[in-house]
Scaffold this motif. Sequence first.
Motif, PDB file in Angstrom:
ATOM      1  N   ALA A  50       4.492 -14.843   6.489  1.00 13.76           N
ATOM      2  CA  ALA A  50       5.199 -13.568   6.655  1.00 13.76           C
ATOM      3  C   ALA A  50       6.419 -13.504   5.735  1.00 13.76           C
ATOM      4  N   SER A  51       7.125 -14.630   5.591  1.00  6.35           N
ATOM      5  CA  SER A  51       8.258 -14.670   4.658  1.00  6.35           C
ATOM      6  C   SER A  51       7.770 -14.425   3.232  1.00  6.35           C
ATOM      7  N   PHE A  52       6.683 -15.082   2.903  1.00  5.32           N
ATOM      8  CA  PHE A  52       6.089 -14.913   1.570  1.00  5.32           C
ATOM      9  C   PHE A  52       5.701 -13.449   1.359  1.00  5.32           C
ATOM     10  N   ALA A  53       5.067 -12.870   2.359  1.00  4.98           N
ATOM     11  CA  ALA A  53       4.634 -11.468   2.246  1.00  4.98           C
ATOM     12  C   ALA A  53       5.835 -10.544   2.066  1.00  4.98           C
ATOM     13  N   LEU A  54       6.930 -10.841   2.766  1.00  8.54           N
ATOM     14  CA  LEU A  54       8.114  -9.986   2.635  1.00  8.54           C
ATOM     15  C   LEU A  54       8.715 -10.065   1.235  1.00  8.54           C
ATOM     16  N   ASP A  55       8.554 -11.219   0.599  1.00  9.76           N
ATOM     17  CA  ASP A  55       9.022 -11.346  -0.786  1.00  9.76           C
ATOM     18  C   ASP A  55       8.171 -10.525  -1.753  1.00  9.76           C
ATOM     19  N   HIS A  56       6.993 -10.151  -1.306  1.00  3.54           N
ATOM     20  CA  HIS A  56       6.076  -9.395  -2.191  1.00  3.54           C
ATOM     21  C   HIS A  56       5.642  -8.117  -1.487  1.00  3.54           C
ATOM     22  N   PHE A  57       6.556  -7.524  -0.755  1.00  4.44           N
ATOM     23  CA  PHE A  57       6.141  -6.446   0.142  1.00  4.44           C
ATOM     24  C   PHE A  57       5.672  -5.189  -0.573  1.00  4.44           C
ATOM     25  N   ASP A  58       6.081  -5.060  -1.851  1.00  2.00           N
ATOM     26  CA  ASP A  58       5.621  -3.881  -2.606  1.00  2.00           C
ATOM     27  C   ASP A  58       4.097  -3.835  -2.673  1.00  2.00           C
ATOM     28  N   VAL A  59       3.462  -5.011  -2.693  1.00  3.71           N
ATOM     29  CA  VAL A  59       1.990  -5.055  -2.718  1.00  3.71           C
ATOM     30  C   VAL A  59       1.424  -4.346  -1.488  1.00  3.71           C
ATOM     31  N   PHE A  60       1.991  -4.665  -0.330  1.00  6.44           N
ATOM     32  CA  PHE A  60       1.492  -4.072   0.914  1.00  6.44           C
ATOM     33  C   PHE A  60       1.885  -2.601   1.009  1.00  6.44           C
ATOM     34  N   GLU A  61       3.075  -2.299   0.517  1.00  8.83           N
ATOM     35  CA  GLU A  61       3.520  -0.897   0.539  1.00  8.83           C
ATOM     36  C   GLU A  61       2.641  -0.032  -0.357  1.00  8.83           C
ATOM     37  N   ASN A  62       2.239  -0.584  -1.496  1.00  4.43           N
ATOM     38  CA  ASN A  62       1.324   0.181  -2.365  1.00  4.43           C
ATOM     39  C   ASN A  62      -0.024   0.378  -1.684  1.00  4.43           C
ATOM     40  N   GLN A  63      -0.467  -0.639  -0.987  1.00  4.61           N
ATOM     41  CA  GLN A  63      -1.750  -0.519  -0.282  1.00  4.61           C
ATOM     42  C   GLN A  63      -1.674   0.544   0.813  1.00  4.61           C
ATOM     43  N   THR A  64      -0.572   0.556   1.552  1.00  5.11           N
ATOM     44  CA  THR A  64      -0.470   1.551   2.624  1.00  5.11           C
ATOM     45  C   THR A  64      -0.344   2.960   2.033  1.00  5.11           C
ATOM     46  N   GLN A  65       0.339   3.063   0.886  1.00  5.33           N
ATOM     47  CA  GLN A  65       0.424   4.373   0.222  1.00  5.33           C
ATOM     48  C   GLN A  65      -0.967   4.855  -0.189  1.00  5.33           C
ATOM     49  N   GLU A  66      -1.766   3.924  -0.714  1.00  7.09           N
ATOM     50  CA  GLU A  66      -3.136   4.266  -1.098  1.00  7.09           C
ATOM     51  C   GLU A  66      -3.927   4.721   0.141  1.00  7.09           C
ATOM     52  N   LEU A  67      -3.720   4.051   1.257  1.00 12.33           N
ATOM     53  CA  LEU A  67      -4.432   4.447   2.480  1.00 12.33           C
ATOM     54  C   LEU A  67      -3.984   5.830   2.957  1.00 12.33           C
ATOM     55  N   CYS A  68      -2.712   6.165   2.728  1.00 11.82           N
ATOM     56  CA  CYS A  68      -2.256   7.518   3.079  1.00 11.82           C
ATOM     57  C   CYS A  68      -2.960   8.558   2.208  1.00 11.82           C
ATOM     58  N   ARG A  69      -3.148   8.236   0.926  1.00 14.30           N
ATOM     59  CA  ARG A  69      -3.893   9.164   0.053  1.00 14.30           C
ATOM     60  C   ARG A  69      -5.341   9.274   0.514  1.00 14.30           C
ATOM     61  N   GLN A  70      -5.909   8.133   0.875  1.00 13.65           N
ATOM     62  CA  GLN A  70      -7.296   8.143   1.353  1.00 13.65           C
ATOM     63  C   GLN A  70      -7.428   8.921   2.659  1.00 13.65           C
ATOM     64  N   ARG A  71      -6.408   8.837   3.494  1.00 16.82           N
ATOM     65  CA  ARG A  71      -6.431   9.568   4.768  1.00 16.82           C
ATOM     66  C   ARG A  71      -6.540  11.065   4.516  1.00 16.82           C
ATOM     67  N   LYS A  72      -5.772  11.524   3.530  1.00 19.50           N
ATOM     68  CA  LYS A  72      -5.771  12.955   3.209  1.00 19.50           C
ATOM     69  C   LYS A  72      -7.178  13.398   2.784  1.00 19.50           C
ATOM     70  N   GLN A  73      -7.797  12.590   1.920  1.00 21.32           N
ATOM     71  CA  GLN A  73      -9.146  12.916   1.454  1.00 21.32           C
ATOM     72  C   GLN A  73     -10.157  12.868   2.573  1.00 21.32           C
ATOM     73  N   LEU A  74     -10.033  11.815   3.383  1.00 24.90           N
ATOM     74  CA  LEU A  74     -10.999  11.645   4.468  1.00 24.90           C
ATOM     75  C   LEU A  74     -10.879  12.781   5.487  1.00 24.90           C
ATOM     76  N   LEU A  75      -9.644  13.206   5.765  1.00 23.49           N
ATOM     77  CA  LEU A  75      -9.440  14.340   6.676  1.00 23.49           C
ATOM     78  C   LEU A  75     -10.174  15.569   6.153  1.00 23.49           C
ATOM     79  N   GLN A  76     -10.040  15.796   4.837  1.00 27.37           N
ATOM     80  CA  GLN A  76     -10.718  16.947   4.223  1.00 27.37           C
ATOM     81  C   GLN A  76     -12.219  16.821   4.336  1.00 27.37           C
ATOM     82  N   SER A  77     -12.735  15.646   3.970  1.00 22.91           N
ATOM     83  CA  SER A  77     -14.186  15.448   3.981  1.00 22.91           C
ATOM     84  C   SER A  77     -14.748  15.547   5.396  1.00 22.91           C
ATOM     85  N   LEU A  78     -14.021  14.996   6.359  1.00 25.28           N
ATOM     86  CA  LEU A  78     -14.491  15.085   7.747  1.00 25.28           C
ATOM     87  C   LEU A  78     -14.523  16.543   8.196  1.00 25.28           C
TER      88      LEU A  78
END
Length: 365
Positions: A262-290
């Motif tokens: 977890a300490s290691f992950a916090l040192d590289h948290f931008d990686v996870f933040e970018n992933q969650t941002q991508e999932l937010c974009r995917q959510r928007k698309q999936l909402l539309q498609s659904l």
Amino acid sequence: MTKIEDQVDAHVERLVNANLLKMSPYKVADSTGLLKLDAMENPFVWPEALQAQWLESLKSISVNRYPDTSATELVLRIRDKYQISDDCDVLLGNGSDELIQLIAMAVSQSGRPILAPEPSFVMYAMIAQFTGMDYVGVPLTADFELDLERMLKAIEAENPSVIFLAQPNNPTGNLWGDEKLKRIIEAANGLVVIDEAYIAFTDADYLHWLDEYPNLVVMRTFSKVGLAGLRLGMLFGHRGWIEQINKLRLPYNINSLTQHAASFALDHFDVFENQTQELCRQRKQLLQSLGNLPLVKVFPSQANFITVQLAKGDAERVHNALKEQGVLVKKLDGGHELLADCLRITVSTSDENKQLLDALAVSLS
Ligand SMILES: *Cc1c(COP(=O)(O)O)cnc(C)c1O
């Protein structure tokens, strides 16, 4: 049955508390060989270079030693990351599930119930049950909004020791709005827990409300941002609360590997933040498609999942049809009555969402 098993059963029934004998264990669906869209996990793996660096760093851990009981290093990083003020403290749990349990244990002697709007996170009711507490569920409206009048009445009538408010709420995906939340915190004569498990997928953020409310604590977790396997939950609150709840924590509840990772992950948290941002974009698309499929309703979502309502009586059939096509989602139907005919789908990568949409189109035709 053999004689000894009969004897065991007799002992168990005599000894184990009646509440527990009646309970069924928390069920996790078997996902072997299936596309796993049932549990709000982050589908992305770590970039290879990062993983290599992490594996290398694991060499420094001495698993022959007990972990740091206070997880000093990790707590410092968390305080820094979330800008926790000196008035407040952080309590780490083996997932936020454990923190919910510790909170319940801390107040279980009060004789006062746990209260939560429902449908919401099922662990609130389960943990109430196994800590021997009463649980009061206050129904949301049919479109999953908080029924403020009903909540305020229930708070007055039941005098709950703890109120759990998941924001965004699971499994409805929505936020209830600052005004209603404030009214509840102000009306409560007990502790209010805002559970921000899905904070990464929304702009809402209630951590700073700690400055204002003495009866509030805020809970977060690393699970939904990509580290579900680590089991790390965080409880933020004024020192007075954390000091007491911490007494119930088993001394080594956060193991060395989790503290380190977890300490290691916090040192590289931008990686996870970018992933969650991508999932937010995917959510928007999936909402539309659904929205283009013949569903009765697609509920808006501020989390990394989308809840949909099918035609009456269709949930079981569609859930199974999806499974036959290799896709596992969560069947909400059969839980709370407001969730009749509903399924919950975890937002995933573009490819996996496409797979889900194709399978769902087939299942609905
Ligand atoms: C998933 C979830 C949690 C549990 O998180 P863990 O840290 O994995 O135990 C807590 N609250 C809500 C609302 C959730 O959906």
